[in-house]
Scaffold this active site. Structure first.
Site, PDB file in Angstrom:
ATOM      1  N   ARG A  80      57.899  -1.585  58.302  1.00 25.27           N
ATOM      2  CA  ARG A  80      59.337  -1.629  58.559  1.00 25.27           C
ATOM      3  C   ARG A  80      59.603  -2.097  59.990  1.00 25.27           C
ATOM      4  O   ARG A  80      58.811  -1.876  60.889  1.00 25.27           O
ATOM      5  CB  ARG A  80      59.953  -0.238  58.346  1.00 25.27           C
ATOM      6  CG  ARG A  80      60.140   0.099  56.873  1.00 25.27           C
ATOM      7  CD  ARG A  80      60.787   1.452  56.700  1.00 25.27           C
ATOM      8  NE  ARG A  80      59.889   2.513  57.072  1.00 25.27           N
ATOM      9  CZ  ARG A  80      59.921   3.191  58.205  1.00 25.27           C
ATOM     10  NH1 ARG A  80      60.868   2.959  59.096  1.00 25.27           N
ATOM     11  NH2 ARG A  80      59.051   4.130  58.459  1.00 25.27           N
ATOM     12  N   TYR A 208      58.383  -6.953  53.003  1.00 22.68           N
ATOM     13  CA  TYR A 208      57.682  -5.669  53.041  1.00 22.68           C
ATOM     14  C   TYR A 208      58.546  -4.510  52.532  1.00 22.68           C
ATOM     15  O   TYR A 208      59.727  -4.405  52.875  1.00 22.68           O
ATOM     16  CB  TYR A 208      57.195  -5.350  54.471  1.00 22.68           C
ATOM     17  CG  TYR A 208      56.705  -3.926  54.537  1.00 22.68           C
ATOM     18  CD1 TYR A 208      55.438  -3.601  54.056  1.00 22.68           C
ATOM     19  CD2 TYR A 208      57.534  -2.896  54.980  1.00 22.68           C
ATOM     20  CE1 TYR A 208      55.012  -2.291  54.036  1.00 22.68           C
ATOM     21  CE2 TYR A 208      57.106  -1.580  54.960  1.00 22.68           C
ATOM     22  CZ  TYR A 208      55.846  -1.280  54.485  1.00 22.68           C
ATOM     23  OH  TYR A 208      55.430   0.022  54.443  1.00 22.68           O
ATOM     24  N   GLY A 210      59.881  -1.120  52.790  1.00 22.75           N
ATOM     25  CA  GLY A 210      61.148  -0.557  53.244  1.00 22.75           C
ATOM     26  C   GLY A 210      62.148  -1.599  53.731  1.00 22.75           C
ATOM     27  O   GLY A 210      63.349  -1.310  53.796  1.00 22.75           O
ATOM     28  N   LYS A 217      64.531   2.839  51.100  1.00 23.33           N
ATOM     29  CA  LYS A 217      65.086   3.405  52.337  1.00 23.33           C
ATOM     30  C   LYS A 217      66.520   2.929  52.575  1.00 23.33           C
ATOM     31  O   LYS A 217      67.371   3.680  53.041  1.00 23.33           O
ATOM     32  CB  LYS A 217      64.194   3.056  53.534  1.00 23.33           C
ATOM     33  CG  LYS A 217      62.754   3.590  53.401  1.00 23.33           C
ATOM     34  CD  LYS A 217      62.743   5.080  53.305  1.00 23.33           C
ATOM     35  CE  LYS A 217      61.472   5.718  52.800  1.00 23.33           C
ATOM     36  NZ  LYS A 217      60.251   5.580  53.529  1.00 23.33           N
ATOM     37  N   HIS A 237      64.770  12.379  53.468  1.00 16.43           N
ATOM     38  CA  HIS A 237      63.427  11.775  53.442  1.00 16.43           C
ATOM     39  C   HIS A 237      62.420  12.884  53.122  1.00 16.43           C
ATOM     40  O   HIS A 237      61.671  13.325  54.007  1.00 16.43           O
ATOM     41  CB  HIS A 237      63.158  11.150  54.820  1.00 16.43           C
ATOM     42  CG  HIS A 237      61.957  10.274  54.872  1.00 16.43           C
ATOM     43  ND1 HIS A 237      61.278  10.024  56.050  1.00 16.43           N
ATOM     44  CD2 HIS A 237      61.306   9.564  53.923  1.00 16.43           C
ATOM     45  CE1 HIS A 237      60.272   9.200  55.809  1.00 16.43           C
ATOM     46  NE2 HIS A 237      60.270   8.913  54.528  1.00 16.43           N
ATOM     47  N   SER A 259      57.193   8.950  57.985  1.00 11.27           N
ATOM     48  CA  SER A 259      56.362   8.068  57.167  1.00 11.27           C
ATOM     49  C   SER A 259      54.891   8.186  57.574  1.00 11.27           C
ATOM     50  O   SER A 259      54.580   8.281  58.767  1.00 11.27           O
ATOM     51  CB  SER A 259      56.802   6.618  57.358  1.00 11.27           C
ATOM     52  OG  SER A 259      58.148   6.476  56.991  1.00 11.27           O
ATOM     53  N   ALA A 260      54.034   8.152  56.566  1.00 11.33           N
ATOM     54  CA  ALA A 260      52.586   8.179  56.778  1.00 11.33           C
ATOM     55  C   ALA A 260      52.105   9.462  57.464  1.00 11.33           C
ATOM     56  O   ALA A 260      51.205   9.449  58.290  1.00 11.33           O
ATOM     57  CB  ALA A 260      52.121   6.931  57.552  1.00 11.33           C
ATOM     58  N   CYS A 261      52.732  10.596  57.129  1.00 17.85           N
ATOM     59  CA  CYS A 261      52.290  11.905  57.629  1.00 17.85           C
ATOM     60  C   CYS A 261      51.853  12.806  56.472  1.00 17.85           C
ATOM     61  O   CYS A 261      51.809  14.020  56.614  1.00 17.85           O
ATOM     62  CB  CYS A 261      53.386  12.596  58.427  1.00 17.85           C
ATOM     63  SG  CYS A 261      53.635  11.906  60.060  1.00 17.85           S
ATOM     64  N   THR A 264      52.938  12.107  50.403  1.00 15.15           N
ATOM     65  CA  THR A 264      52.407  11.862  49.062  1.00 15.15           C
ATOM     66  C   THR A 264      51.277  12.844  48.764  1.00 15.15           C
ATOM     67  O   THR A 264      51.197  13.403  47.670  1.00 15.15           O
ATOM     68  CB  THR A 264      51.932  10.399  48.943  1.00 15.15           C
ATOM     69  OG1 THR A 264      53.029   9.553  49.305  1.00 15.15           O
ATOM     70  CG2 THR A 264      51.502  10.058  47.533  1.00 15.15           C
ATOM     71  N   ASP A 286      58.830  11.072  48.342  1.00 16.31           N
ATOM     72  CA  ASP A 286      59.376  10.419  49.537  1.00 16.31           C
ATOM     73  C   ASP A 286      60.854  10.716  49.792  1.00 16.31           C
ATOM     74  O   ASP A 286      61.255  10.824  50.935  1.00 16.31           O
ATOM     75  CB  ASP A 286      59.182   8.899  49.416  1.00 16.31           C
ATOM     76  CG  ASP A 286      59.386   8.162  50.732  1.00 16.31           C
ATOM     77  OD1 ASP A 286      58.968   8.687  51.779  1.00 16.31           O
ATOM     78  OD2 ASP A 286      59.970   7.078  50.715  1.00 16.31           O
ATOM     79  N   SER A 374      48.489  -0.334  54.507  1.00 10.54           N
ATOM     80  CA  SER A 374      48.382  -0.914  53.152  1.00 10.54           C
ATOM     81  C   SER A 374      48.890   0.117  52.153  1.00 10.54           C
ATOM     82  O   SER A 374      48.815   1.320  52.378  1.00 10.54           O
ATOM     83  CB  SER A 374      46.945  -1.329  52.850  1.00 10.54           C
ATOM     84  OG  SER A 374      46.042  -0.270  53.098  1.00 10.54           O
ATOM     85  N   ARG A 375      49.400  -0.382  51.028  1.00  9.19           N
ATOM     86  CA  ARG A 375      50.167   0.487  50.126  1.00  9.19           C
ATOM     87  C   ARG A 375      49.760   0.311  48.682  1.00  9.19           C
ATOM     88  O   ARG A 375      49.269  -0.743  48.283  1.00  9.19           O
ATOM     89  CB  ARG A 375      51.664   0.134  50.248  1.00  9.19           C
ATOM     90  CG  ARG A 375      52.257   0.397  51.636  1.00  9.19           C
ATOM     91  CD  ARG A 375      52.752   1.793  51.740  1.00  9.19           C
ATOM     92  NE  ARG A 375      53.105   2.194  53.097  1.00  9.19           N
ATOM     93  CZ  ARG A 375      53.805   3.302  53.359  1.00  9.19           C
ATOM     94  NH1 ARG A 375      54.230   4.076  52.395  1.00  9.19           N
ATOM     95  NH2 ARG A 375      54.064   3.653  54.610  1.00  9.19           N
ATOM     96  N   GLY A 500      44.525  20.205  50.326  1.00 11.96           N
ATOM     97  CA  GLY A 500      44.739  21.304  49.378  1.00 11.96           C
ATOM     98  C   GLY A 500      44.982  22.646  50.047  1.00 11.96           C
ATOM     99  O   GLY A 500      45.713  23.503  49.539  1.00 11.96           O
TER     100      GLY A 500
END
Ligand code: SAT
Ligand code: MN
Length: 590
Positions: A80, A208, A210, A217, A237, A259-261, A264, A286, A374-375, A500
């Site tokens: 983004r 890309y 977002g 978003k 979010h 994002s990316a923390c 998922t 998300d 990468s996604r 976990g």
């Protein structure tokens, strides 16, 4: 009208407002053909086959990754672009210091010049979509026009797209207009513009996630947050996860992380072996739309139908559900390839990368094999922990809301807010180290209130006021918490194993909601003692656990000072309760 479809069913007649808008965009952008998406599996397969034929997609090894493909973006278009993302409201104050702002007239003018003739020789795809189950009164619709088949395929996976959405739009008459073109993919001719007062989005120059999948978003957060304020709900979010305890009771938690923390991963968590009887169900990974229910609780839907998740780090140990989920019918973006055409990324225990994410022979000296951002794009239904309640038009009731960031120090493993108003301050104070999800420096701490810094479509001061109002109106509000899975020791080693094991912290929260677990007021909020957490079978040294649950008063005094300075930029618009909550925290620190 020409069509690229194997199923030539023009949908245009269903909605005159949509058809008129498409026609005006066609006249401006001059595509070679116009194609309305039906939203069927056959259509997605046909579009995919077309991109494979054109060399834009690579089919992955059909033995090990059936139905999977690789897409390589332009190397300068991998995240983004917050500095090129604008909120275009009539008054700059309404956008707030948290957003880039442009005058709507000026922005439309600029974008019109970029869009003029930009689709010559290309196909214009019309994607009617619904954010949320089409039958849900909590869902909202939009139409994205794009000249990228890759974007169209992503939208078909990520949203409830096609004919049913268009039928709902025809019925309701209201939809968010999102116009997108990849343009020349020139970072100097790239803008992501939002017009919340007009419920419209204009995005040019990037393909890309977002920046280009406008349902995500742009609509589900920036535009929807504005709609939500007007209509009395919250667009956040947040992941949504259902936790079933050994007694068979399921409670739902919503959690906001930048994002990316690990959203998922948390949404798909696998309970540790030492917590038998627990089950986890994913509702969303998300975005959450939270609506006050008639019963005084907050009810959540996931507006999305798929996941656009970070690939690196995904393996059988960190997230077995995700690892299994992306073995079939998955679109990978910017991962590496092995010699036998399997996708490869950092964090996989086996396999050797042969071609890097840019399509060059892999050379360790020129950086990671897979891009750090990468996604994977995959239907949520592929998730082994998919919750059947995801499709419930009423949504799911939320017991707890969790805020979190990525912080080496300061924030303890977990604490609970004293009450809703304090929780709003806690959420507003979130700070986190930046990640590869956005262009810019990685690893610097920045303020990211409610993990919404890049996504709130209006002035944060008004947003916090709205949060306070929503909470005050709930007879039975969720409890609010803050977590930090990323605390490190002075040597830089993570103190908490995460993944976990995070269930232990969530289980404590649910016990708090049930009025069963203990907590101690430590000034910043309510913390568990080590013995309040289920630590049976947990491999963490007692010293590490007490460090994780400690509050460093000195550091926290500094944190309070920095938070005060941060909030002060919102001036008179800042709700006074936030400052009084902050002063209460300051005095609680002694
Ligand atoms: O690029 S996206 O916004 O879709 C993913 C993310 O940054 O969370
Ligand atoms: Mn996100």
């Amino acid at each position: 009208m020409a069509t690229a479809s194997p199923l030539p069913t023009p949908l245009a007649h269903l909605s005159r407002p949509v058809a008129e808008w498409v026609e005006s965009v066609r006249a401006l952008t001059e595509p070679a053909e116009v194609y309305w998406c039906e939203g069927t599996d056959a259509e997605r397969e046909a579009l995919t086959a077309r991109l494979v034929r054109d060399g834009e997609l690579t089919r992955l090894d059909p033995e090990t990754y059936p139905g999977c493909h690789l897409y390589r973006s332009s190397p300068s278009d991998v995240a983004r672009v917050e500095h090129l993302t604008y909120i275009c409201t009539r008054s700059q104050e309404d956008a707030g210091p948290n957003n880039n702002w442009m005058d709507p007239e000026a922005a439309h003018g600029k974008m019109r010049e970029l869009f003029r003739g930009c689709m010559r020789g290309r196909t214009l795809y019309v994607i009617p979509y619904c954010m949320g189950p089409v039958s849900s009164p909590l869902a909202r619709c939009g139409v994205e026009i794009t000249d990228s088949a890759y974007v169209a395929i992503n939208m078909l996976i990520m949203t409830h797209a096609g004919r049913p959405a268009l039928e709902r739009i025809a019925h309701e008459g209201c939809f968010v207009r999102g116009l997108h073109s990849t343009g020349e993919l020139d970072p100097n001719r790239r803008f992501i513009m939002h017009f919340p007062e007009e419920l419209s989005i204009e995005s040019y120059g990037s393909g890309y996630g977002g920046n280009a999948l406008l349902g995500k978003k742009c609509h589900a957060l920036r535009i929807a947050s504005w709609q939500a304020r007007e209509e009395g709900w919250l667009a956040e979010h947040m992941l949504i996860v259902g936790l079933q305890n050994p007694r068979g009771e399921t409670h739902y938690i919503a959690a906001a992380f930048p994002s990316a923390c690990g959203k998922t991963n948390l949404a798909m968590l696998i309970p540790p072996n030492s917590m038998p009887g627990w089950k986890v169900f994913t509702v969303g990974d998300d975005i959450a739309w939270l609506h006050p229910g008639r019963d005084g609780r907050l009810w959540a839907i996931n507006p999305e139908a798929g996941y656009f998740g970070v690939v690196p780090g995904t393996n059988r140990e960190t997230n077995r559900n995700a690892f299994d989920m992306i073995r079939r019918d998955t679109l990978f973006t910017n991962v590496a390839l092995t010699a036998d055409n399997q996708p490869w990324w950092e964090g996989l225990p086996s396999g050797v990368p042969r071609i890097d994410w840019r399509g060059r022979p892999y050379d360790a000296a020129s950086g990671p094999a897979a891009h750090p951002n990468s996604r994977f794009t995959v239907s949520a239904r592929r998730n082994p922990s998919y919750s059947p309640h995801t499709d419930d038009p009423r949504g799911v009731p939320i017991s707890a809301i969790v805020f979190g960031g990525r912080r080496r120090e300061v924030a303890p493993l977990v604490y609970e807010a004293r009450d809703w108003a304090h929780g709003v301050l806690v959420g507003a104070s979130v700070a986190s180290e930046t990640t590869a999800a956005a262009v810019g420096q990685v690893g610097v701490v920045r303020r990211d209130p409610m993990a919404m810094q890049p996504f709130c479509g209006y002035n944060f001061a008004d947003y916090w006021r709205h949060w306070l109002k929503v909470g005050a109106g709930l007879a039975n509000p969720p409890r609010l918490f803050h977590v930090n899975w990323f605390r490190r020791d002075p040597q830089g080693k993570f103190l908490w194993p995460g993944f976990g094991e995070n269930l232990r912290v969530l289980a404590w929260m649910l016990e708090r909601c049930a009025g069963k677990a203990q907590a101690i007021d430590r000034g910043i909020g309510l913390l568990p003692r080590p013995e309040d957490l289920n630590t049976a079978g947990l491999d963490v040294e007692p010293e590490a656990l007490s460090a994780l649950l400690s509050v460093d008063t000195e550091l926290w005094r500094r944190e309070v000072t920095e938070t005060r300075a941060y909030l002060s930029q919102y001036g008179e618009r800042l709700p006074r309760e936030m400052l009084s909550e902050l002063e209460r925290t300051a005095s609680g620190l002694g």
